[in-house]
Design an enzyme around this catalytic site. Structure first.
Site, PDB file in Angstrom:
ATOM      1  N   ARG A  89       0.832  -1.211   0.000  1.00  0.00           N
ATOM      2  CA  ARG A  89       0.000   0.000   0.000  1.00  0.00           C
ATOM      3  C   ARG A  89       0.862   1.256   0.000  1.00  0.00           C
ATOM      4  NH1 ARG A  89      -1.671   3.247   4.335  1.00  0.00           N
ATOM      5  NH2 ARG A  89      -3.704   4.299   4.072  1.00  0.00           N
ATOM      6  N   VAL A  94       4.095   1.691  -0.831  1.00  0.00           N
ATOM      7  CA  VAL A  94       4.873   1.864  -2.065  1.00  0.00           C
ATOM      8  C   VAL A  94       3.971   2.380  -3.180  1.00  0.00           C
ATOM      9  CG1 VAL A  94       6.142   0.669  -3.891  1.00  0.00           C
ATOM     10  CG2 VAL A  94       6.609   0.134  -1.488  1.00  0.00           C
ATOM     11  N   THR A  95       2.816   1.764  -3.337  1.00  0.00           N
ATOM     12  CA  THR A  95       1.901   2.141  -4.417  1.00  0.00           C
ATOM     13  C   THR A  95       1.458   3.589  -4.300  1.00  0.00           C
ATOM     14  OG1 THR A  95       1.102  -0.142  -4.607  1.00  0.00           O
ATOM     15  CG2 THR A  95      -0.298   1.592  -5.514  1.00  0.00           C
ATOM     16  N   THR A 121      10.251 -10.118   6.921  1.00  0.00           N
ATOM     17  CA  THR A 121      10.329 -11.508   7.349  1.00  0.00           C
ATOM     18  C   THR A 121      10.109 -11.583   8.843  1.00  0.00           C
ATOM     19  OG1 THR A 121      11.823 -13.392   7.670  1.00  0.00           O
ATOM     20  CG2 THR A 121      12.854 -11.255   7.400  1.00  0.00           C
ATOM     21  N   ILE A 122       9.390 -12.606   9.295  1.00  0.00           N
ATOM     22  CA  ILE A 122       9.150 -12.739  10.728  1.00  0.00           C
ATOM     23  C   ILE A 122      10.421 -13.101  11.482  1.00  0.00           C
ATOM     24  CG2 ILE A 122       6.736 -13.387  10.359  1.00  0.00           C
ATOM     25  CD1 ILE A 122       7.558 -16.285  11.083  1.00  0.00           C
ATOM     26  N   ASP A 123      11.445 -13.600  10.778  1.00  0.00           N
ATOM     27  CA  ASP A 123      12.650 -14.091  11.443  1.00  0.00           C
ATOM     28  C   ASP A 123      13.574 -12.984  11.937  1.00  0.00           C
ATOM     29  OD1 ASP A 123      11.946 -16.807  10.942  1.00  0.00           O
ATOM     30  OD2 ASP A 123      12.660 -16.575   8.886  1.00  0.00           O
ATOM     31  N   GLU A 161      10.886 -20.367  30.629  1.00  0.00           N
ATOM     32  CA  GLU A 161      11.961 -20.735  31.540  1.00  0.00           C
ATOM     33  C   GLU A 161      13.290 -20.969  30.813  1.00  0.00           C
ATOM     34  OE1 GLU A 161       8.535 -20.555  33.609  1.00  0.00           O
ATOM     35  OE2 GLU A 161       8.758 -21.902  31.885  1.00  0.00           O
ATOM     36  N   SER A 179       6.149 -27.065  36.386  1.00  0.00           N
ATOM     37  CA  SER A 179       5.656 -26.881  35.022  1.00  0.00           C
ATOM     38  C   SER A 179       6.559 -25.858  34.363  1.00  0.00           C
ATOM     39  CB  SER A 179       4.201 -26.405  34.998  1.00  0.00           C
ATOM     40  OG  SER A 179       4.089 -25.104  35.529  1.00  0.00           O
ATOM     41  N   GLU A 191      13.301 -23.434  15.248  1.00  0.00           N
ATOM     42  CA  GLU A 191      13.220 -24.511  14.255  1.00  0.00           C
ATOM     43  C   GLU A 191      14.346 -24.351  13.231  1.00  0.00           C
ATOM     44  OE1 GLU A 191      10.578 -25.592  10.313  1.00  0.00           O
ATOM     45  OE2 GLU A 191      10.299 -23.735  11.412  1.00  0.00           O
TER      46      GLU A 191
END
Length: 326
Positions: free
Chosen positions: A23, A25-26, A128-130, A191, A219, A226
């Protein structure tokens, strides 16, 4: 030759904030007198000539949408000289003088090769989400993904606490990057986290189990990046089940969940800023650079510098995580 028509591409994996960038850029391009040609389905679309002129109305009501309205698709053909030649011919046939490409590290690498081969002015926008791209403090999509991790872990913790379980939660790791796991771990009160930048040896896992899980809370949640380096959450869960059969160990894999959803306010803002900055770069005669953010200021980073360097992680954040997990 003066740039009159700008081609716009979203490439690689989708990320929240791509649409706000499209949006920005356009509309910034049209405001400054450029014609905009949108390329559908990434570089594959450029090879296939899937190109449409965009007007202001084409990007109305998309700032809140996840994914990309331009679609994205991997292209093996673009990795070949013949494929890139076809992409260049279609670009010229459409009257496109310069490209603005929105995507991650692989996208920046491919764009740099294309720009050098055909002397095409190219501007990259890191999305990128990374958050693993060198030259920018943050990438579009990263903040939204962090918030998705927080939401997911908060819900998982309810079950972990109720059943006194140890959960290994796997998140995206990019090209061996632990930004999501480490900062997501701090933000959600985990943790422990396992990231490729810091090797997680077997004795370290044992120390964590003895000092953290068994002695402290009964717990616990461990975030795992990943990547091939870590082996993923399933590998660590199996190891713990083998060595500590008395523990109730579970795995939750988030993966593609992190790439979807409405972009956060932060991602919408930086996407808008970077989108406008990409047009400013064209107006300034810049080429073959990526738009970045350093100390909340827009910077222009040469593709060569982006590709050549690895973005470092702040190792002190791991110490913060450990200090707060006792």
């Amino acid at each position: 030759m003066a740039v009159k028509c700008i081609g716009l591409i979203t490439s690689g994996s989708d990320a929240p904030g791509m649409n706000p960038a499209v949006r920005a850029v356009t509309r910034a391009a049209i405001y400054n007198g450029f014609t905009v040609k949108a390329v559908y389905r990434g570089f594959k679309g450029l090879i296939n000539g899937d190109i449409v002129e965009f007007k202001t109305q084409n990007v109305s009501n998309i700032i809140q949408q996840g994914g990309t309205i331009l679609r994205t698709s991997p292209s093996k053909d673009f990795t070949t000289p013949e494929g890139r030649q076809m992409a260049y011919e279609n670009m010229k046939a459409a009257g496109i003088d310069a490209l603005i490409v929105i995507g991650g590290d692989g996208t920046m690498t491919g764009t740099r090769i294309f720009a050098r081969e055909f002397d095409v002015p190219c501007i990259g926008i890191p999305c990128t989400i990374d958050n693993d791209i060198y030259g920018t403090d943050t990438t579009i999509g990263y903040d939204t993904a962090l918030n998705t991790i927080i939401d997911a872990v908060d819900k998982i913790r309810d079950t972990a606490t109720s059943h006194q379980r140890l959960f290994f939660v796997e998140v995206r790791g990019g090209s061996a990057a632990g930004f999501l796991a480490l900062n997501g771990g701090i933000a959600s009160g985990c943790e422990e986290c396992i990231i490729p930048e810091i090797e997680a040896k077997e004795d370290q896992i044992g120390t964590y189990i003895q000092n953290g899980f068994k002695k402290a809370k009964g717990s616990s949640i461990v975030l795992v990046a990943e990547t091939e380096e870590t082996g993923g959450a399933l590998q660590y869960a199996e190891r713990v089940k083998r060595d500590y059969p008395e523990l109730d160990v579970r795995v939750s894999i988030l993966r593609h969940l992190l790439r979807g959803g409405q972009p956060s306010a932060h991602d919408r803002i930086i996407a808008s800023r970077m989108g406008v900055a990409s047009i400013d770069a064209i107006l300034d005669g810049q080429r073959n650079i990526m738009i970045g953010l350093k100390n909340d200021q827009i910077v222009y980073v040469p593709f060569a510098k982006v590709i050549r360097n690895v973005k470092p992680i702040d190792h002190s954040l791991m110490e913060i995580l450990h200090n707060l997990s006792i």
